[in-house]
Design a protein around this motif. Structure first.
Motif, PDB file in Angstrom:
ATOM      1  N   LEU A 312     -21.504  -0.471  -0.994  1.00 51.97           N
ATOM      2  CA  LEU A 312     -22.391  -1.358  -0.234  1.00 51.97           C
ATOM      3  C   LEU A 312     -21.587  -2.167   0.773  1.00 51.97           C
ATOM      4  O   LEU A 312     -20.419  -2.471   0.553  1.00 51.97           O
ATOM      5  CB  LEU A 312     -23.107  -2.333  -1.186  1.00 51.97           C
ATOM      6  CG  LEU A 312     -23.946  -1.765  -2.329  1.00 51.97           C
ATOM      7  CD1 LEU A 312     -24.347  -2.886  -3.270  1.00 51.97           C
ATOM      8  CD2 LEU A 312     -25.180  -1.057  -1.787  1.00 51.97           C
ATOM      9  N   SER A 316     -26.477  -4.423   2.783  1.00 54.82           N
ATOM     10  CA  SER A 316     -27.148  -3.721   1.684  1.00 54.82           C
ATOM     11  C   SER A 316     -26.971  -4.454   0.359  1.00 54.82           C
ATOM     12  O   SER A 316     -27.863  -4.429  -0.503  1.00 54.82           O
ATOM     13  CB  SER A 316     -26.635  -2.280   1.584  1.00 54.82           C
ATOM     14  OG  SER A 316     -25.221  -2.240   1.496  1.00 54.82           O
ATOM     15  N   GLN A 320     -30.109  -5.580  -1.806  1.00 52.30           N
ATOM     16  CA  GLN A 320     -30.264  -5.079  -3.166  1.00 52.30           C
ATOM     17  C   GLN A 320     -29.922  -6.145  -4.213  1.00 52.30           C
ATOM     18  O   GLN A 320     -30.071  -5.906  -5.412  1.00 52.30           O
ATOM     19  CB  GLN A 320     -29.364  -3.858  -3.379  1.00 52.30           C
ATOM     20  CG  GLN A 320     -29.695  -2.684  -2.474  1.00 52.30           C
ATOM     21  CD  GLN A 320     -31.125  -2.212  -2.625  1.00 52.30           C
ATOM     22  OE1 GLN A 320     -31.643  -2.110  -3.733  1.00 52.30           O
ATOM     23  NE2 GLN A 320     -31.776  -1.924  -1.504  1.00 52.30           N
ATOM     24  N   ASN A 453     -35.905  -4.700   4.412  1.00 54.03           N
ATOM     25  CA  ASN A 453     -35.489  -3.472   3.740  1.00 54.03           C
ATOM     26  C   ASN A 453     -35.172  -3.619   2.254  1.00 54.03           C
ATOM     27  O   ASN A 453     -34.827  -2.630   1.615  1.00 54.03           O
ATOM     28  CB  ASN A 453     -34.232  -2.900   4.421  1.00 54.03           C
ATOM     29  CG  ASN A 453     -34.423  -2.685   5.906  1.00 54.03           C
ATOM     30  OD1 ASN A 453     -35.071  -1.743   6.324  1.00 54.03           O
ATOM     31  ND2 ASN A 453     -33.865  -3.585   6.713  1.00 54.03           N
ATOM     32  N   GLY A 454     -35.250  -4.828   1.719  1.00 51.24           N
ATOM     33  CA  GLY A 454     -34.756  -5.028   0.373  1.00 51.24           C
ATOM     34  C   GLY A 454     -35.719  -5.674  -0.585  1.00 51.24           C
ATOM     35  O   GLY A 454     -36.945  -5.568  -0.469  1.00 51.24           O
TER      36      GLY A 454
END
Length: 529
Positions: A312, A316, A320, A453-454
């Motif tokens: 990652l 990211s 996450q 996105n997470g």
């Protein structure tokens, strides 16, 4: 000799006459005053208290009014007004009137004649009032017990007024037939008081959100990004300001203002770790590998993804919410930078909401208190000894949204005179730069990526881009079934491109920030105008 005696006698008579004349005048004045005092019966019907306004001069108290009737101490007078008085109120009035006192009763409509007069009584609170934890309540003697009512008790009492009822009586105190009953207003319902930073419309949205999303124990805070003024502070459950005693045994703690209560923070702290790393020259592109856990000394810290996230970068990892990544990032950064930034962002420090009202500071461990790499690992993702309130965390995110400039939150705006004009304005707390504008921008990019996105995607409104982070914080406390209590969080700000509001949503003993709090943030962002 006789002439001298005659002169002295004349002077004596003159002085005696002057003295008698003065006594007659004095006695006449006293008799008139006594007569004036004794020729009427008077009662104080109500005492008003200074008004508390929101930032747009909308009243937060003294908003609702009720119709009342004052009736002479006469059964026939009560009978005349019976058409607008409920049987229950008639019974109350009968007890007073039978005792020779003026009867005051709530009425269904206006009614006035020489024996009864209608007047309007101000209701200080509503049963379902807004901002109850901020405003507080008063006791039976009219003194503030908590909140703004307590800390500005003297000012609000100074702006008080009375409405009195009087009717004529004879020398024996008997009601004079034909004498009219009247109201006497002495500053009752004055507009004077104080203005808060709270926005009534935003507060309404937040309190509705707590109810709509069934948050029985929790809080929502909204700050103005530029000023850190408190626009809303809602806590659940609420109490009834008109009957606070009814909430004393509420098992959920109705009097606790959860917005200013320190809790375990969890992953909403990760942007601070990221900011400290970026300030130390560690780029967002830095890659680290998550295998499902991180080994620090003899301790092993698991990831919520037991199989691991793989390799990652900072984007990211934030999206996450990978604990092992931030543990390693914190070790690379060093405890001094992370602890110093947390302290500069107001964690571990009291907040002065207004004169004399200080919140709990919570706990922000100093670098000296981080005794081991395991302690630093816990701090990196917001666990360990760290405790912060929703208000404190909202101020952290407001600083990121404000280009790295921190300002402590405030609640008091100004003092209002009887003409509804400001005559004394509170100064905002001093601001200070806590990170570079470039660092704040980069952290904002991480938070926006997380909502796009997470794990924070459920917070994204349909009409704008936002920045934010979820958390599910371990509390170290356990319920009766042996399950650990976790605190659900969402902290963020909107709109992303031109931030206006920073918001924190907390649900006590929740399932997770993504499911419990992110949808609440979305609701607030979409409904605040």
């Amino acid at each position: 000799m006789y002439k001298r005696i005659a002169e002295m006698f004349f002077v004596f008579c003159l002085l005696l006459g002057v003295l008698l004349a003065r006594l007659v005048i004095i006695n006449s004045t006293d008799i008139k005053a006594a007569s004036k005092a004794s020729n009427s019966m008077s009662i104080t019907a109500d005492i008003s208290r200074g008004t508390i306004y929101d930032c747009n001069m909308q009243p937060l108290v003294n908003e609702n009014k009720s119709t009342y009737i004052a009736v002479k101490p006469s059964i026939s007078a009560l009978s005349q007004a019976s058409s607008v008085i409920s049987p229950e109120e008639q019974n109350k009035a009968y007890e007073r009137i039978s005792g020779g006192k003026i009867g005051i009763v709530k009425a269904t409509s206006n009614f006035s004649n020489e024996n009864a007069v209608t007047f309007t009584r101000i209701n200080r609170y509503q049963d379902d009032g807004l901002c109850v934890h901020l405003i507080g309540y008063i006791d039976a003697d009219g003194n503030g017990v908590s909140g703004i009512e307590k800390y500005y008790n003297d000012l609000l009492k100074k702006s008080s007024g009375t409405i009195k009822i009087s009717c004529p009586v004879d020398a024996k105190g008997n009601i004079l037939a034909g004498g009219e009953i009247k109201t006497v207003n002495d500053g009752y319902g004055t507009a004077a008081g104080l203005m808060l930073t709270v926005d009534k419309d935003i507060q309404t949205v937040c309190e509705k959100a707590l109810s709509e999303f069934s948050i029985e124990k929790g809080a929502i805070v909204v700050l103005d990004v530029k000023t850190s003024e408190i626009k809303a502070m809602a806590s659940a459950p609420r109490f009834n300001q008109n009957a606070p005693a009814e909430s004393l045994n509420n098992e959920n703690g109705a009097f606790i203002n959860r917005a200013i209560t320190p809790y375990s923070v969890g992953s909403v702290f990760k942007p601070i770790t990221a900011a400290a790393a970026i300030e130390n020259g560690i780029p967002q592109s830095t890659e680290l590998t998550c295998t499902g856990y991180a080994t620090v000394g003899l301790s092993e810290f698991g990831c919520h993804n037991r199989s691991g996230h793989g390799t990652l970068n900072m984007y990211s990892a934030m999206a996450q919410s990978c604990n092992p990544y931030f543990i390693n990032l914190a070790i690379m950064t060093g405890k001094e930078s992370i602890c110093s930034l947390g302290e500069n962002l107001g964690l571990g420090k009291e907040i002065e909401l207004c004169d004399g009202w200080l919140t709990q500071g919570g706990i922000m461990p100093s670098a000296e208190e981080i005794m081991s790499s395991q302690d630093l690992a816990n701090l990196s993702f917001g666990q360990g000894r760290l405790l912060a309130s929703p208000l404190q965390m909202t101020a952290v995110y407001a600083a990121i949204a404000n280009g790295g400039v921190y300002r402590a939150p405030s609640l008091m705006r100004s003092i209002i005179d009887k003409n509804r004009l400001e005559y004394m304005r509170a100064q905002l707390p001093f601001s200070r730069r806590v990170m570079t504008e470039e660092t704040a921008q980069k952290v904002g990019e991480l938070l926006n990526f997380t909502t796009e996105n997470g794990s924070a995607s459920k917070a994204k409104p349909d009409n704008m881009r936002i920045a934010g982070k979820t958390a599910t914080a371990q509390s170290g406390q356990f319920d009766s079934n042996g399950n650990e209590i976790t605190q659900s969080w969402f902290c963020g700000y909107f709109p992303y491109e031109n931030p206006k509001y920073a918001v924190t949503v907390l649900k006590e003993n929740g399932m997770g920030g993504s499911s419990d709090c992110a949808p609440v943030f979305k609701y607030i962002a979409e409904n605040i105008k």
